[in-house]
Structure formats: structure tokens, C-alpha cells
Design a protein around this motif. Sequence first.
Motif, PDB file in Angstrom:
ATOM      1  N   VAL A   1       0.853  -1.190   0.000  1.00  0.00           N
ATOM      2  CA  VAL A   1       0.000   0.000   0.000  1.00  0.00           C
ATOM      3  C   VAL A   1       0.890   1.242   0.000  1.00  0.00           C
ATOM      4  CG1 VAL A   1      -1.787   1.280   1.243  1.00  0.00           C
ATOM      5  CG2 VAL A   1      -1.798  -1.231   1.268  1.00  0.00           C
TER       6      VAL A   1
ATOM      7  N   GLY B   1       1.669   5.224   0.587  1.00  0.00           N
ATOM      8  CA  GLY B   1       1.216   6.259   1.523  1.00  0.00           C
ATOM      9  C   GLY B   1       2.397   7.014   2.078  1.00  0.00           C
TER      10      GLY B   1
ATOM     11  N   PRO C   1      -2.266   5.698   4.771  1.00  0.00           N
ATOM     12  CA  PRO C   1      -2.370   5.144   3.417  1.00  0.00           C
ATOM     13  C   PRO C   1      -2.922   6.160   2.424  1.00  0.00           C
ATOM     14  CG  PRO C   1      -3.396   3.706   5.051  1.00  0.00           C
ATOM     15  CD  PRO C   1      -3.154   5.001   5.719  1.00  0.00           C
TER      16      PRO C   1
END
Length: 731
Positions: free
Chosen positions: A137, A139, A182
Motif C-alpha cells: 500500500v 502512503g 495510506p
Amino acid sequence: MTNRLAERIPPLDAEVATALAQGQFGDPFAVLGPHRGPDGRFVRVFLPGAKSIAVLQGERRERTELTAREPAGLFEGAIGDGAYLLSISWPGGEQVTEDPYSFGPLLGELDLHLIGEGRHQRLADALGSNLVTVDGVNGVRFAVWAPNARRVSVIGAFNSWDGRRHVMRRRGGSGIWELFIPRLGNGELYKYEIVDRHGHALPQKADPVARTAEPQPGTASVVPRPPSHVWRDGEWMSSRGTRQNEAAPITIYEIHASSWTRGPNGTTLDWRGLADRLVPYVKEMGFTHVELMPVAEHPFTGSWGYQPLGLFAPTRRFGDPEDFAIFVDACHQQGIGVIVDWVPAHFPSDAHGLARFDGTALYEHEDPSEGFHKDWNTLIYNFGRREVSGFLIGSALHWLEHFHVDGLRVDAVASMLYRDYSRNPGEWRPNVYGGRENLEAIDFLRHLNAVVAERHPGAIMIAEESTAWPGVTRPIDEGGLGFDFKWNMGWMHDTLHYLARDPIHRRHHHDEMTFGLVYAFAEHFVLPLSHDEVVHGKGSLLGKMPGDRWTKLAGLRAYFSFMWTHPGKKLFFMGGEIAQEREWDHDGEIDWDLLREPGHAGVQRLIKDLNRIYREQPALYATDSDPGGFRWVVQDDRENSVYAFLRQRPGSPTVLVVANLTPVPRSGYRLGVPVAGLWREALNSDSTFYGGSGIGNGGGVHAMGISSHGYPASIDLVLPPLAAVIFFAET
């Protein structure tokens, strides 16, 4: 799908719920995010302002609504195993994102250990805001040191500046707080909201390790873009060690970036504009380096950068960090080094900055007698605290590594070395031995210079140190501070005092021009004519010279010629090369129109020729640290205010410099020289080319075998008025 098992989730403690609602709870991972209860896995989310929240799971993103609880903004519900997304309904629309509290610890134990020891040499890669990928993810990872805080949150437009939404995780006893948010990207504005140990909310704080900041007058930090500049300075970087050592020619052009020149309608040039205009000018003038007054982010423009708060961030006044890298690269590609003024001595007390960062004297001292600068109304770093020392060293390394800066001029070193600096008796605390030396600052400076030498060989460290502290440039293992160079403030003050006197009185102060040679080889010196000498009512260099206009210009030309041939590297503030008439104005620019006048254009041509001769003649630079490379010929002619000396280096032409610092021309002035034959007149500051009267020696003189001044040969000279003449021995 409704959450049928929500009623079987262990209830949240009432005191914790209240603390969450009031922004007082500092351990969010203990209650928020995914947890496992007696009846399986569940999730708890606290997002004040949200209308509803659902969990999305599986390939089909099956939706399960969470149950709203008290206090407002608290939602919880049972979830299955595996990853999940939050679907958040806000008054303005829906947001789908991963749960920040579903991720584990971020920084490794080694990072935490090194930060605590003050030895993390890539501090901006650990603290601050960094674009990262966690568990696939994308972020931003935020991390900040605030050991005495009860709660620390990241705030920004992404959470409506509500400190209850993104409370950070405390990493044990390290004092580091961290959080991964995120789907956040670069360019986001953010600050830290901190609640102190007593539960009081502090003013919102900018990130101490931010790599870039919001343009003025804003004070937020900015999530930086990943570095993308492709450096093309490999040749420079591989050779700069030989270009910057004590035996190299170094002439430094000091500039204040916003007032060197202006763009259309008085606009400030950015780094790219300076690369286009400043770099060619510096190269044409023959300077080897530029020195930038501090470009770290600072809140007050009138401090000229000497009260910085963003020690890892080039100020946005001139563009993005990428633009600064482009400027440095442009300098390097033209063979010009870049030195940056760097300020580890003190910092301003602005509420959004480092002052009482977590509610305690964290970066500074609690005791004002140790932690407050009366002169500047600033706070003094606690150099004895390892994390603070590591923060400062991390900043120094950041400029050298990420921006390929070639050296740091460390500001206000004297204020660091003495505990009684600018303090009256009773206003300072002695060290553990009862002395006035700041032992912690000494250790910090030695450690700083050792780390820089190890990590970035070839980079130079320059001390602005105004006292007679011994061994500033002596190696650390010999008891010194380990700097490469030191500003020679004594030489600057003495010689400027002398030149400011009416020539008729100079014979009574003859030693002011010679005293610098008593200690010229005790350190590796830089002779500075810096911005400090042309501000705060001191006037310009030209304005310091006595007499009428012709006399002022002649005196200035003679002084510059004396400086360029005197042992020591050179530092020269912008505007001096055109004989600026008025005091420097940081809100204006150099008075370039003066170059329409022959006298001012002549001074500029002189500086260009002095730089050329200086670079071409090793005797003028290679023996700066060797007393054998300098010999007085005439040191004591007080009545005539004449000085004559030799600069020598084996294998190079011997240079003779003669300065007549009265407006009286002198003929038949006999000087001893080491060899007979032709001595070529390489430069005469009284030449009409520079705006002088044209009195001289016809391009050279022949030395006869007549001994004088202890030498086997001598020359018969004409000394022009208020001028210096440079001769080379033709062999």
C-alpha cells in the motif's frame, strides 16, 4: 450487510472513550484498528465527523456496516480475517482507504537505537514524512521525536486538521511517534498536534525534519516529492578534494540569494533563475566558490536565514528542493563550489517551531542561563543531549549528501564555545570543572567534523569563530576542533580600522596591517570581507574609505590587492566588486547601474584580474599554511605607510607585493629582492584600466646586484599613490 456480532465485541472502557473524544488518549493502537476478541476478529474506528463507516473485504469487496457507538465518531464491528478497507461516508462524499491502525510498527529497532544514540546519519530517511509502500500500500510514513508528550497526531487538510483522527503510535521508550497514512501523497500540508504530559494542547508544530515547507507566510510542513534530479557533476565531485584543500586557490563570493539581483518588476529570482544568471557571472569573475547565506527554511526574512527552523529544508522562497539541486549542479558543471552557511548555534522561539516542542525544553535548555541568547532572543541547542546532537549532525549530512553541497560555514561558533558568551557575571553557569568552556558544544563540534570527514571526504567545514580559541583547525586527535578553515576576524577588523583612517594618521597605526602575520599560520584561515561589514549602519566598504571619491576608490583597490596577496583564502561579499556605495539592503539588489561609471567598472575589472593572477600563481595560495612561503621585505616603514612582502613556493615564480597606502607617489624606492633580473609588473591597482592615475613602472623593473633589506639584489621602484603593485620574478 449489517454487523450482527457487533453487540458481542468487548466494550470500550468509558475513560478511554472519553479520552479519545477529548483528544487525550495517546495509545490508539491499543483500542483502534483490528483486534481479536472471544468471538473472533473485530475492528474499531474513531473518525469524528464521519456519518457512517463500512468494512470492505474479499475480492468482491463485500460490505459490512460498522455500528456507531459513543462518543460520536466511534464505530466498531466484527470482520473476517485478512485485509480490509474502510468505506467512510463524510458529509462531502465517500472515502475508501486502508485503516492506518491496521499496520504494524514501521521503524526498525536499529533506526530507533541510532536515533537515541544520536548516530543516525540519514535522519531524514527515518524521521519526518516519507513516501513509502507498506504491505503493498502506498502512503506516507510520519515519524517525530517527542518523548514527553501524552499524545501526538498528524494533522492536515486530509483530516480537517483534527488531531483526534490520526493519533500516532509511540515506540516504547525511544520517544519516537510514528504513523503510516495510506493513500496520502506528496504535496500534502501537515503539522503535528501535540498534547503535553499534563494534558495541555500545544501550538501546532511544524516538522523538525521536514524536507520542504509551505511558502511564507504559511508555517506548515509539506510531504516531499521523491528526489528526481539526475546529477551531472561527477567530474567535480571526484576532484573537489584537491580543489578545496589548504593548498588550493579558494576565492569565495558570498551572496544573499534574494538581493544579488532582481527579475522583472523587482521579483525575486528562483534557483533556476540564479543558475542562469549568477553562475555565469561568478565564473566570469573568476571566483572558485559561492557561499550562500543560510538557505534553510526560516520564519523571518529579516533574519537573512540566521534564525532557521527547517534545518533539512531549503527555503521555498526560491523554489522547491529540486530547484536547489539544479542550482548546485549548475555551479559544479562550471567548476564552482557551493558552500552554505549553516546555523547549529541557536534557533528562534516561534510557537510553531522547536521551542518547548513536546511541552518541555526538548531541543533547548530548561535553564535560560544556558538556553537563551540575549543578543538574538533565540534559544540555544542542548548539545549534550544525544538526540539533539544527532538532529544537528543529521542536518549537516543532509545538505552534503542530498544536495552535493561542498562545504558548510558554521555560524556563530564563538557563541557555542563559551558558556559566558555575551553574559555578565552571575548570568551563566560554569562547566563541571568551574570553567567557561562549553564542554558539550566542544564535543559536538568535534563529533560533527569527524563524521563529515568520514562520510563526505573532500567537503570542507569552515568556522566563523571570532576569538583566539586555540586549535580550531587543528586535527581532533591533536586536541583541535577539526575544522578545515577558520574565518580570520582579527585580520578583517584590524585592516578595516586602518584603511578607515585618514592617510596622514596611518603611520601611527602601522601595525594594524602587519599584526595579522604574527598568527597567520596558526590556523588555516579565510580572510573574510563578509555581509557583516556592510550592514547595521557600518556603511559600504567604499564608504569606510576616507577622502574624496578618487581617494576612496584608490584606497579600496589597494586594499583588495593587499587582501588577495595576503596569506589566507578569500571571502568577498557581493557588491564589493563594483564598489557599492550604499550599505547592503536585503530588500533590494546590488546597484548594477554603478558599472556605467568608469571608477566602479575599474574595480570590477581589478577583482577579475586579481582572481586570475591568484589562480595562476601557486605562490599566492599553495603556501597559505606554511610560514616559509611568506617573507617581509619592508615591514616597518611607518613614515611612508609602505608594506612590501614576498610570496614564495618552490618551483613557482616568486611574487613581490608592494603597497603604498598614502596618496603620495614615491619614486626611487629601493627594495631588496632574492634574485637579479627582470621583475615583471603583473598588476598595478593604480592603472588607468582600473580607474587609477596610471603611475607605475612601465611593465617591469630590472633587479641589480645591489644588496638591500638582507637580499643580494634590489630594484628601484616608482610607488603609485594609494596603490598596490604585484611583481613576478622572471626566471
